[in-house]
Design an enzyme around this catalytic site. Structure first.
Site, PDB file in Angstrom:
ATOM      1  N   LYS A   1       0.888  -1.171   0.000  1.00  0.00           N
ATOM      2  CA  LYS A   1       0.000   0.000   0.000  1.00  0.00           C
ATOM      3  C   LYS A   1       0.923   1.216   0.000  1.00  0.00           C
ATOM      4  O   LYS A   1       1.379   1.651   1.057  1.00  0.00           O
ATOM      5  CB  LYS A   1      -0.930   0.001   1.208  1.00  0.00           C
ATOM      6  CG  LYS A   1      -2.040   1.052   1.098  1.00  0.00           C
ATOM      7  CD  LYS A   1      -3.049   0.899   2.219  1.00  0.00           C
ATOM      8  CE  LYS A   1      -4.151   1.968   2.125  1.00  0.00           C
ATOM      9  NZ  LYS A   1      -5.126   1.666   1.050  1.00  0.00           N
TER      10      LYS A   1
ATOM     11  N   GLY B   1      -4.276   0.670  -4.014  1.00  0.00           N
ATOM     12  CA  GLY B   1      -4.322   2.118  -4.063  1.00  0.00           C
ATOM     13  C   GLY B   1      -4.943   2.702  -2.811  1.00  0.00           C
ATOM     14  O   GLY B   1      -5.253   1.982  -1.853  1.00  0.00           O
TER      15      GLY B   1
ATOM     16  N   ASN C   1     -18.184  -6.179  -3.728  1.00  0.00           N
ATOM     17  CA  ASN C   1     -18.098  -6.345  -2.278  1.00  0.00           C
ATOM     18  C   ASN C   1     -19.300  -5.680  -1.625  1.00  0.00           C
ATOM     19  O   ASN C   1     -19.548  -4.483  -1.816  1.00  0.00           O
ATOM     20  CB  ASN C   1     -16.810  -5.725  -1.735  1.00  0.00           C
ATOM     21  CG  ASN C   1     -16.687  -5.914  -0.233  1.00  0.00           C
ATOM     22  OD1 ASN C   1     -16.764  -7.028   0.277  1.00  0.00           O
ATOM     23  ND2 ASN C   1     -16.514  -4.814   0.487  1.00  0.00           N
TER      24      ASN C   1
ATOM     25  N   PRO D   1     -20.147 -11.352   0.181  1.00  0.00           N
ATOM     26  CA  PRO D   1     -21.281 -10.868   0.981  1.00  0.00           C
ATOM     27  C   PRO D   1     -20.784 -10.065   2.182  1.00  0.00           C
ATOM     28  O   PRO D   1     -19.572  -9.960   2.403  1.00  0.00           O
ATOM     29  CB  PRO D   1     -21.958 -12.164   1.415  1.00  0.00           C
ATOM     30  CG  PRO D   1     -20.838 -13.147   1.513  1.00  0.00           C
ATOM     31  CD  PRO D   1     -19.884 -12.791   0.400  1.00  0.00           C
TER      32      PRO D   1
END
Length: 235
Positions: free
Chosen positions: A48, A127, A186, A215
């Site tokens: 990240k 990102g 998602n 889920p």
């Protein structure tokens, strides 16, 4: 999915994970990808490059997203490489960078990525925020993705408004000349009305494969999320 000649020869898989917004599950999906890659026996590491929001624990600064990626990685490498710009305040990165006197460099981020890629077979780069979040006056996350030149995986937060957000992001990815390798739905709002109809609408309009629909998980772990992804569509 293989790397081109510009990437280290050890690398067998790499991707850039972006999302339709902030707080829509990019880290969950990224960590799920890392878990699945590790299950396939690949030396995997998450990255990240820019993280805003950290707390001091045991004398070290920790970011929740970075910690989750690290936990799901089968290769443990220094935070200075995994998250070269780990800033303290949870706010827009370009604003925090000014206040914390941090100079974000795309070249430095790419160098850190190259070092990770020399020590792993798979790198998942996550990102920050959506696809076009400013990092400096002259650099945003779309620029960064373009510099990485990696296949992109889009995380769509399933909630009211996701259709336009997703389709605009798909257009932005294409406008940068990048390949959308796949997308993941998602569930952000478990009570979203017509969720299946929204999913079908996106599937008809996004040419890239749907890699999975996660889920609303009672325990959002990398292993739990990975069970809803199909890596065979990527590799």
């Amino acid at each position: 999915m293989t790397q081109d000649s510009a990437h280290p020869s050890m690398l067998r898989f790499s991707c850039f994970v972006t999302g339709t917004d902030t707080e829509i599950g990019k880290t969950l999906v990224s960590s799920a990808l890392l878990h699945a890659l590790g299950q396939r026996g690949l030396r995997s590491v998450g990255m990240k490059p820019v993280a805003a929001g950290a707390s001091l624990q045991g004398g070290e600064w920790h970011n929740e997203d970075v910690d989750m990626l690290n936990a799901a990685s089968s290769v443990k490498l220094p935070v200075a490489l995994v998250s070269p710009y780990l800033m303290r305040t949870p706010a827009a990165p370009h604003i925090v960078a000014v206040h914390e006197q941090v100079s974000i460099s795309g070249a430095h981020i790419l160098d850190c990525y190259a070092q990770l890629a020399r020590q792993a077979e798979a790198v998942v780069v996550e990102g920050v925020g959506g696809f076009c979040v400013p990092l400096t006056d002259d650099l945003d996350t779309a620029d960064l993705a373009q510099q990485f030149a990696l296949p992109v995986i889009l995380v769509v937060g399933m909630r009211l408004g996701c259709l336009s957000h997703a389709l605009l992001t798909v257009e932005a990815i294409a406008a940068r000349g990048l390949t959308l390798a796949g997308w993941v739905a998602n569930t952000v709002d478990a009570d979203m009305q017509y969720a299946e109809e929204n999913l079908q609408a996106l599937s008809r309009r996004i040419a890239a494969p749907l890699l999975g629909h996660i889920p609303r998980l009672s325990e959002p772990t990398s292993a739990a999320a990975a069970s809803y992804l199909n890596l065979n569509l990527l590799m």
